[in-house]
Design a protein around this motif. Sequence first.
Motif, PDB file in Angstrom:
ATOM      1  N   SER A  92       5.731   1.677 -29.297  1.00 45.07           N
ATOM      2  CA  SER A  92       4.513   1.031 -29.773  1.00 45.07           C
ATOM      3  C   SER A  92       3.482   0.758 -28.689  1.00 45.07           C
ATOM      4  O   SER A  92       2.295   0.656 -28.972  1.00 45.07           O
ATOM      5  CB  SER A  92       4.863  -0.283 -30.467  1.00 45.07           C
ATOM      6  OG  SER A  92       5.486  -1.159 -29.542  1.00 45.07           O
ATOM      7  N   ALA A  93       3.911   0.617 -27.446  1.00 50.88           N
ATOM      8  CA  ALA A  93       2.971   0.212 -26.402  1.00 50.88           C
ATOM      9  C   ALA A  93       2.777   1.250 -25.303  1.00 50.88           C
ATOM     10  O   ALA A  93       2.134   0.973 -24.306  1.00 50.88           O
ATOM     11  CB  ALA A  93       3.432  -1.096 -25.781  1.00 50.88           C
ATOM     12  N   GLY A  94       3.330   2.424 -25.442  1.00 49.10           N
ATOM     13  CA  GLY A  94       3.195   3.422 -24.393  1.00 49.10           C
ATOM     14  C   GLY A  94       4.169   3.150 -23.260  1.00 49.10           C
ATOM     15  O   GLY A  94       5.153   2.460 -23.430  1.00 49.10           O
ATOM     16  N   ALA A  95       3.890   3.691 -22.108  1.00 53.25           N
ATOM     17  CA  ALA A  95       4.799   3.571 -20.971  1.00 53.25           C
ATOM     18  C   ALA A  95       4.239   2.615 -19.930  1.00 53.25           C
ATOM     19  O   ALA A  95       3.039   2.425 -19.824  1.00 53.25           O
ATOM     20  CB  ALA A  95       5.029   4.935 -20.347  1.00 53.25           C
ATOM     21  N   GLY A  96       5.132   2.027 -19.167  1.00 50.62           N
ATOM     22  CA  GLY A  96       4.749   1.176 -18.049  1.00 50.62           C
ATOM     23  C   GLY A  96       5.538   1.603 -16.834  1.00 50.62           C
ATOM     24  O   GLY A  96       6.677   2.058 -16.951  1.00 50.62           O
ATOM     25  N   THR A  97       4.965   1.464 -15.681  1.00 52.89           N
ATOM     26  CA  THR A  97       5.618   1.883 -14.453  1.00 52.89           C
ATOM     27  C   THR A  97       5.917   0.660 -13.606  1.00 52.89           C
ATOM     28  O   THR A  97       5.052  -0.182 -13.410  1.00 52.89           O
ATOM     29  CB  THR A  97       4.723   2.855 -13.663  1.00 52.89           C
ATOM     30  OG1 THR A  97       4.372   3.945 -14.521  1.00 52.89           O
ATOM     31  CG2 THR A  97       5.428   3.384 -12.434  1.00 52.89           C
ATOM     32  N   ARG A 105       0.830  -1.202   0.000  1.00 48.67           N
ATOM     33  CA  ARG A 105       0.000   0.000   0.000  1.00 48.67           C
ATOM     34  C   ARG A 105       0.867   1.256   0.000  1.00 48.67           C
ATOM     35  O   ARG A 105       0.363   2.365   0.016  1.00 48.67           O
ATOM     36  CB  ARG A 105      -0.939   0.015   1.205  1.00 48.67           C
ATOM     37  CG  ARG A 105      -2.001  -1.060   1.133  1.00 48.67           C
ATOM     38  CD  ARG A 105      -3.000  -0.882   2.275  1.00 48.67           C
ATOM     39  NE  ARG A 105      -3.996  -1.922   2.255  1.00 48.67           N
ATOM     40  CZ  ARG A 105      -5.089  -1.915   1.499  1.00 48.67           C
ATOM     41  NH1 ARG A 105      -5.312  -0.899   0.698  1.00 48.67           N
ATOM     42  NH2 ARG A 105      -5.953  -2.900   1.538  1.00 48.67           N
ATOM     43  N   GLN A 106       2.191   1.077  -0.014  1.00 53.66           N
ATOM     44  CA  GLN A 106       3.136   2.191  -0.059  1.00 53.66           C
ATOM     45  C   GLN A 106       4.086   1.997  -1.237  1.00 53.66           C
ATOM     46  O   GLN A 106       5.306   1.914  -1.064  1.00 53.66           O
ATOM     47  CB  GLN A 106       3.923   2.271   1.246  1.00 53.66           C
ATOM     48  CG  GLN A 106       3.057   2.515   2.454  1.00 53.66           C
ATOM     49  CD  GLN A 106       3.869   2.412   3.729  1.00 53.66           C
ATOM     50  OE1 GLN A 106       4.759   1.576   3.857  1.00 53.66           O
ATOM     51  NE2 GLN A 106       3.572   3.283   4.670  1.00 53.66           N
ATOM     52  N   PRO A 107       3.566   1.924  -2.470  1.00 53.81           N
ATOM     53  CA  PRO A 107       4.436   1.656  -3.618  1.00 53.81           C
ATOM     54  C   PRO A 107       5.393   2.810  -3.904  1.00 53.81           C
ATOM     55  O   PRO A 107       5.060   3.968  -3.729  1.00 53.81           O
ATOM     56  CB  PRO A 107       3.452   1.461  -4.767  1.00 53.81           C
ATOM     57  CG  PRO A 107       2.249   2.252  -4.369  1.00 53.81           C
ATOM     58  CD  PRO A 107       2.173   2.142  -2.874  1.00 53.81           C
ATOM     59  N   VAL A 108       6.593   2.444  -4.341  1.00 51.79           N
ATOM     60  CA  VAL A 108       7.620   3.405  -4.730  1.00 51.79           C
ATOM     61  C   VAL A 108       7.895   3.173  -6.213  1.00 51.79           C
ATOM     62  O   VAL A 108       8.142   2.036  -6.622  1.00 51.79           O
ATOM     63  CB  VAL A 108       8.907   3.192  -3.908  1.00 51.79           C
ATOM     64  CG1 VAL A 108       9.999   4.153  -4.357  1.00 51.79           C
ATOM     65  CG2 VAL A 108       8.622   3.316  -2.429  1.00 51.79           C
ATOM     66  N   VAL A 109       7.850   4.222  -7.014  1.00 47.13           N
ATOM     67  CA  VAL A 109       8.160   4.091  -8.438  1.00 47.13           C
ATOM     68  C   VAL A 109       9.672   3.890  -8.570  1.00 47.13           C
ATOM     69  O   VAL A 109      10.455   4.699  -8.091  1.00 47.13           O
ATOM     70  CB  VAL A 109       7.719   5.342  -9.229  1.00 47.13           C
ATOM     71  CG1 VAL A 109       8.169   5.245 -10.682  1.00 47.13           C
ATOM     72  CG2 VAL A 109       6.219   5.508  -9.148  1.00 47.13           C
ATOM     73  N   VAL A 110      10.073   2.781  -9.209  1.00 42.35           N
ATOM     74  CA  VAL A 110      11.506   2.502  -9.374  1.00 42.35           C
ATOM     75  C   VAL A 110      11.939   2.560 -10.836  1.00 42.35           C
ATOM     76  O   VAL A 110      13.136   2.606 -11.125  1.00 42.35           O
ATOM     77  CB  VAL A 110      11.900   1.147  -8.752  1.00 42.35           C
ATOM     78  CG1 VAL A 110      11.779   1.216  -7.231  1.00 42.35           C
ATOM     79  CG2 VAL A 110      11.072   0.010  -9.311  1.00 42.35           C
ATOM     80  N   ALA A 111      10.997   2.555 -11.765  1.00 42.06           N
ATOM     81  CA  ALA A 111      11.353   2.661 -13.182  1.00 42.06           C
ATOM     82  C   ALA A 111      10.113   3.012 -13.989  1.00 42.06           C
ATOM     83  O   ALA A 111       8.997   2.626 -13.639  1.00 42.06           O
ATOM     84  CB  ALA A 111      11.946   1.366 -13.701  1.00 42.06           C
ATOM     85  N   ILE A 112      10.352   3.751 -15.045  1.00 46.77           N
ATOM     86  CA  ILE A 112       9.297   4.038 -16.017  1.00 46.77           C
ATOM     87  C   ILE A 112       9.828   3.560 -17.351  1.00 46.77           C
ATOM     88  O   ILE A 112      10.876   4.003 -17.805  1.00 46.77           O
ATOM     89  CB  ILE A 112       8.937   5.527 -16.058  1.00 46.77           C
ATOM     90  CG1 ILE A 112       8.392   5.953 -14.696  1.00 46.77           C
ATOM     91  CG2 ILE A 112       7.927   5.800 -17.158  1.00 46.77           C
ATOM     92  CD1 ILE A 112       8.072   7.423 -14.583  1.00 46.77           C
ATOM     93  N   GLU A 113       9.116   2.608 -17.931  1.00 42.96           N
ATOM     94  CA  GLU A 113       9.549   2.019 -19.194  1.00 42.96           C
ATOM     95  C   GLU A 113       8.846   2.731 -20.330  1.00 42.96           C
ATOM     96  O   GLU A 113       7.645   2.923 -20.297  1.00 42.96           O
ATOM     97  CB  GLU A 113       9.210   0.535 -19.192  1.00 42.96           C
ATOM     98  CG  GLU A 113       9.839  -0.211 -18.025  1.00 42.96           C
ATOM     99  CD  GLU A 113       9.161  -1.519 -17.721  1.00 42.96           C
ATOM    100  OE1 GLU A 113       8.067  -1.776 -18.257  1.00 42.96           O
ATOM    101  OE2 GLU A 113       9.731  -2.289 -16.949  1.00 42.96           O
ATOM    102  N   HIS A 114       9.612   3.120 -21.328  1.00 44.31           N
ATOM    103  CA  HIS A 114       9.060   3.808 -22.481  1.00 44.31           C
ATOM    104  C   HIS A 114       9.124   2.895 -23.687  1.00 44.31           C
ATOM    105  O   HIS A 114      10.090   2.166 -23.874  1.00 44.31           O
ATOM    106  CB  HIS A 114       9.828   5.102 -22.762  1.00 44.31           C
ATOM    107  CG  HIS A 114       9.750   6.070 -21.640  1.00 44.31           C
ATOM    108  ND1 HIS A 114       8.660   6.872 -21.439  1.00 44.31           N
ATOM    109  CD2 HIS A 114      10.609   6.330 -20.634  1.00 44.31           C
ATOM    110  CE1 HIS A 114       8.863   7.604 -20.358  1.00 44.31           C
ATOM    111  NE2 HIS A 114      10.034   7.294 -19.851  1.00 44.31           N
ATOM    112  N   SER A 115       8.090   2.942 -24.484  1.00 47.39           N
ATOM    113  CA  SER A 115       8.042   2.125 -25.689  1.00 47.39           C
ATOM    114  C   SER A 115       7.314   2.899 -26.766  1.00 47.39           C
ATOM    115  O   SER A 115       6.285   3.517 -26.507  1.00 47.39           O
ATOM    116  CB  SER A 115       7.322   0.813 -25.397  1.00 47.39           C
ATOM    117  OG  SER A 115       7.076   0.107 -26.581  1.00 47.39           O
TER     118      SER A 115
END
Length: 64
Positions: A26-31, A14-24
């Motif tokens: 064709s498929a947009g971004a993923g976190t 319940r306390q997520p920390v963003v560690v990476a943002i993936e860029h693509s």
Amino acid sequence: MSVQVCARCQTTTRQPVVVAIEHSASAGAGTAYACPDCAPTFPRQRDPFDASLLAHHRPAERGR
């Protein structure tokens, strides 16, 4: 409150920390999220908007 799955230990948090943002193109971004215990084990991601990290390139010389 957001609940996410940790990318390292696969537990929900319940306390997520963003560690990476993936860029693509064709498929947009993923976190990628991590729990607070696993977050320090991920390498720090560079900020693509940090002007001090931009490479300074000279214009390419054309053949004579």
